[in-house]
Design a protein around this motif. Sequence first.
Motif, PDB file in Angstrom:
ATOM      1  N   LYS A  28       0.832  -1.192   0.000  1.00 15.49           N
ATOM      2  CA  LYS A  28       0.000   0.000   0.000  1.00 15.49           C
ATOM      3  C   LYS A  28       0.873   1.250   0.000  1.00 15.49           C
ATOM      4  CE  LYS A  28      -4.071  -2.032   0.387  1.00 15.49           C
ATOM      5  NZ  LYS A  28      -5.140  -1.898  -0.626  1.00 15.49           N
ATOM      6  N   THR A  61      -9.468   2.743  -9.298  1.00 16.54           N
ATOM      7  CA  THR A  61      -9.686   3.262  -7.958  1.00 16.54           C
ATOM      8  C   THR A  61      -9.481   4.765  -8.000  1.00 16.54           C
ATOM      9  OG1 THR A  61      -9.075   3.037  -5.623  1.00 16.54           O
ATOM     10  CG2 THR A  61      -7.282   2.980  -7.244  1.00 16.54           C
ATOM     11  N   SER A 537     -11.924   2.474   4.025  1.00 21.71           N
ATOM     12  CA  SER A 537     -11.092   2.549   2.836  1.00 21.71           C
ATOM     13  C   SER A 537     -11.217   3.955   2.283  1.00 21.71           C
ATOM     14  CB  SER A 537     -11.525   1.510   1.791  1.00 21.71           C
ATOM     15  OG  SER A 537     -12.787   1.861   1.242  1.00 21.71           O
ATOM     16  N   GLU A 538     -10.624   4.196   1.124  1.00 15.93           N
ATOM     17  CA  GLU A 538     -10.717   5.528   0.533  1.00 15.93           C
ATOM     18  C   GLU A 538     -12.146   5.883   0.138  1.00 15.93           C
ATOM     19  OE1 GLU A 538      -8.606   7.887   0.260  1.00 15.93           O
ATOM     20  OE2 GLU A 538      -6.931   6.798   1.132  1.00 15.93           O
TER      21      GLU A 538
END
Length: 815
Positions: A28, A61, A537-538
Motif C-alpha cells: 500500500k 480506484t 477505505s478511501e
Amino acid sequence: MKNFKAVLVLFFLSITTFTFAQRPEAKKIKVTGKVIEKSSSQPLEYATIVFQSVRNPEIVTGGITDPKGEFDIEIDAGNYDIRVEFISFKTVEFKARNLQANTNLGTISLTDDSTMLEGVELRAEASTVEIKLDKRVYNVGQDMMVKGGTVSDVLDNVPSVSVDVEGNVSLRGNENVRILIDGRPSNAINVTDALRLIPADAIDKVEVITNPSARYDAEGGGGILNIILKKGKNQGLNGVVTGTIGDPRNYGLTGNINYKSENFNVFATLGYSDRNSPGNSKTDSEYFNEDGTTKNFINERRTNNRLREAYNGSFGAEWFLDKTTTWINTVSYRRDNGANPDQVLFYDYDADFNFTGVRRRFNDQNNSGESVEYSSNLIKKFKKDGHQLTVDFSTSINKDDDNSYIYDVRDQITDNVQRQNRNLLQTDYVLPIGENSRFEAGYRGDFTDVTTDFEVQTFNDITNQFEIDPYSNVFEYKEYVNAFYSQFGSKISKFSYLFGLRWEDSNIDVNLISDNSFTNKRYNNFFPSAFFAYELSEKSNVTLSYSRRIQRPRGRFLNPAANLSSNINIFQGNPDLDPAMTHAVDLGYLKRWSKLTFNTSAYVNKTDDVFQFIRRESGSFVDGVAEVLTSPINLATEYRMGFEFTLNYTPYKWWRLNGNFNFFRNETIGEFNYTNTRDELVTLNLDNVATSWFARINSKVSLPYGIDWQTNATYNAPQKTAQGRNLGVISANLALSKDVLKDKGTIALNVSDIFNSRKRIFETNLTSVISSGEMQWRERQINLTFTYRFNKPKNEKERMPRRENGDDGDFMGKP
C-alpha cells in the motif's frame, strides 16, 4: 418499479462482492497532491482523481479532493494511468506512472473547457444529491420537478424529507425538525406558510443534517434542514430570470442578478407570484348515545381556494475589506395578500342513515402579511488556513393579518392579527490545532416577541348585532434564549472524533392578556454531542453520533385561539405545553463505487414530554351536536427507532437514479384525562406502537435532441396513531426540459401529483364518535417555465470558497 428492483439487485451484488472478494496482499502506498483552478488559483473541491491500472484496465480506484483542493489516496503499488477531472474543466492525464512508494503529484492546475459547456452529451451537471459524512446536500438547480414551485415543493423532493398535505415538514418521519434559511431560523411567524411563499427558483441547495453537533441550535429533535438561497459568485455581471405559468393558476417571475469585482460583490433576488391552490376535504362521522347505540351521522364536505399574491426581494453587498476580512449586508422584504374562500357542507342523517337535511357554512377568509429583515455578517480569516472568526446579526419585523366573515346559522366575524419582532446575534470562532485538529467556540442569542390579537364576533338574533365571543383573546409569547458552545475534533490516521457541549438558557413568557393570566417558564439545559468516524477505505466510512435536542412549543401549539372554519371540529392550542427533550443516536455507513453511492444509517431517539394531538369532546354542543376539539398535549415518552438508506446510481452517462427508503417504529407511553359532555371523567390510554415506512425513487434521463426527462414517485405506508390510523398514499411527479438559445435558455414542463392522489386519509375512533375522511391540500398542478441566463453558463459550479454555517465535516475525512 423495475428500475427500483434493478438498483436493489445491484446493491446486494455489490455488497456481496465487497464482502467476499479476496485478493493477495499488495503493498500500500499513498498518493497526495492539490488541484486548483488555473485562472484564479482557487482550490477545487470534489475534483476526481482516477487511477486505472495499466496492466489490468478493469481495476480502477481513486478519490476526490477536500475543501482545500487536496487529496490523500491510498492505492496498491503499480503502474497507473492517472486522470484528474472536474465538471466543465479539461481533464489532466498522467500516462503510465510507475508508483512504488508514497508520491506527491504536486499542484495540478485545471483550465476551463468551453466546449464542454456547449456540448449535449458532456453537458456539465452537478449531482442532484451530494452525500457527505455529516450531512446530505440536495442541489435544487438541476431539479426540473420543482420549477415554478415553492420551498415546500423543494423539500418534498429531498431524500429523507416528507411534506404532508397540510405543509408540515418531517425528517425520517419525525415532525420535530428545525428549518433554517442560510443558517438562521426563518423570521416568519408561521414557517409552514412562509415555505409556500419562497419560490423554488430562489433556492440553491438544501442541507439535511440528521444529528447536528453542538455548534447548531439545539432546537429540533428530529434534525435540521438548512435552506441555502442563491448568491452570485461569478466575476462580472451575470444573472438568471425564470418565468412560470401554470394550471391551477400559477403565475410567477423570479430574477437573480449579481455583479462581482475584486473589491465587492453585489447580488439581488426579486420574485413575484400569483397562485391559486384549490383543495378539498371530507369527514364522515357516526355519533353514539350513552348506551353505545347510533345517534346520528354527519358527513362534512369542504372545498376551498387558497389564493395568494406575493412579492419578495432581497438585496445584498459583499465587501472585501482586505484579503482576510469580508463584510456582507443583506436586506430582505416580503409582502403577500391572499384569500381562502372556504365552503363547508354538513349532510345530516338519522340513526338509520336517512337523509334529514343539509347545512352550509361559508368562511370568507382574507389575509395579508409583510416582513422586513436586515442581516449582517463579518468574516475575519487569520493567517493559518481555517483559522477564522465570524459575527452574525439579524433583526426582523413580521406582521400577519387574517380576517374572516363566516356565514352560518349564526354568522361570525374573526380577526387574527399577529406581530413578531426577532433579533439574533451569533459569533463563532474556529482555531485549527496542528494538521488534523480543530477547536470551536461561540455564542448565540435569539430574542423573539410575538403578540396575537384574536377577536371573534357572533351575531345575536335577539339584539340583532354582533357580540364578542368567548373565543376572543390577546396572546403574547416571548422567547429569549442565550447559548454558549464549544467543541473539539481531531483526526488520527483513519479515525476521527468530535466532542461538543452546548448550554442554553431559556426564558419563556406565555401570557393571556385578556384573561390576566401570566406564565413564565425559565429553564437551562446542557446539550452534549459526540461524533466518531472511521475510514474503512478511501471510498467507505462508518460513523457513530449522539446528541441531545429540544423542541419548544410555539405558535398554534400554544395559542388557545381556535380555528373556526368548522364549528363542530375545532383545533385549539394549549398554552400549558412544556418543551420536549430528545436523546438521538445515529449509526451510519457510506460506500462509493464508480457508478453507485450507498449511504445507510440506523437511528434511535428517546423523547420525554413529546407532543401528541388528541381529539376529545369539548363539553359543548352546537345545534345539538357534540363539539370535538383537537389539541396538543405533553404525552409522557416516545421511543423512535428506524433505519434508512439512500442510493445514487448512474448506470449510463444519460441516466441517473437516486432512491431513498426509510423504515421507523414509534412507541408512545402515556394517558390523558378529560371531562366529557356527561360531566364524567374520561381517561384516554394513549399507549401506542406504530410502524411505518416511506420510499422515494427519482429517475433522470437525457433523451435525444437535448431533452431531459425526470420522474419520481413517493409512497407513504399506513401508520397507526393513538386514536386511529393514517392510510397509505402514493404520488408521482413528471417533468421534461430542453435547452434553447445556445444553452442560455431552458424550457421546462412539470406535473406535480400526476394521479391527483396526494392526500391524508385517516380514521379516528373516540367513545362518542367514529370518523373517517381525507384531506387534499392542493390538487394536481401543471407548470410551464422558461429560464434565461445571461453571462452565466448553465450548471457552472461556484468556485469561490464560502462559509457554510456549521460545516463540521472538514476534519473528519471525506471518501
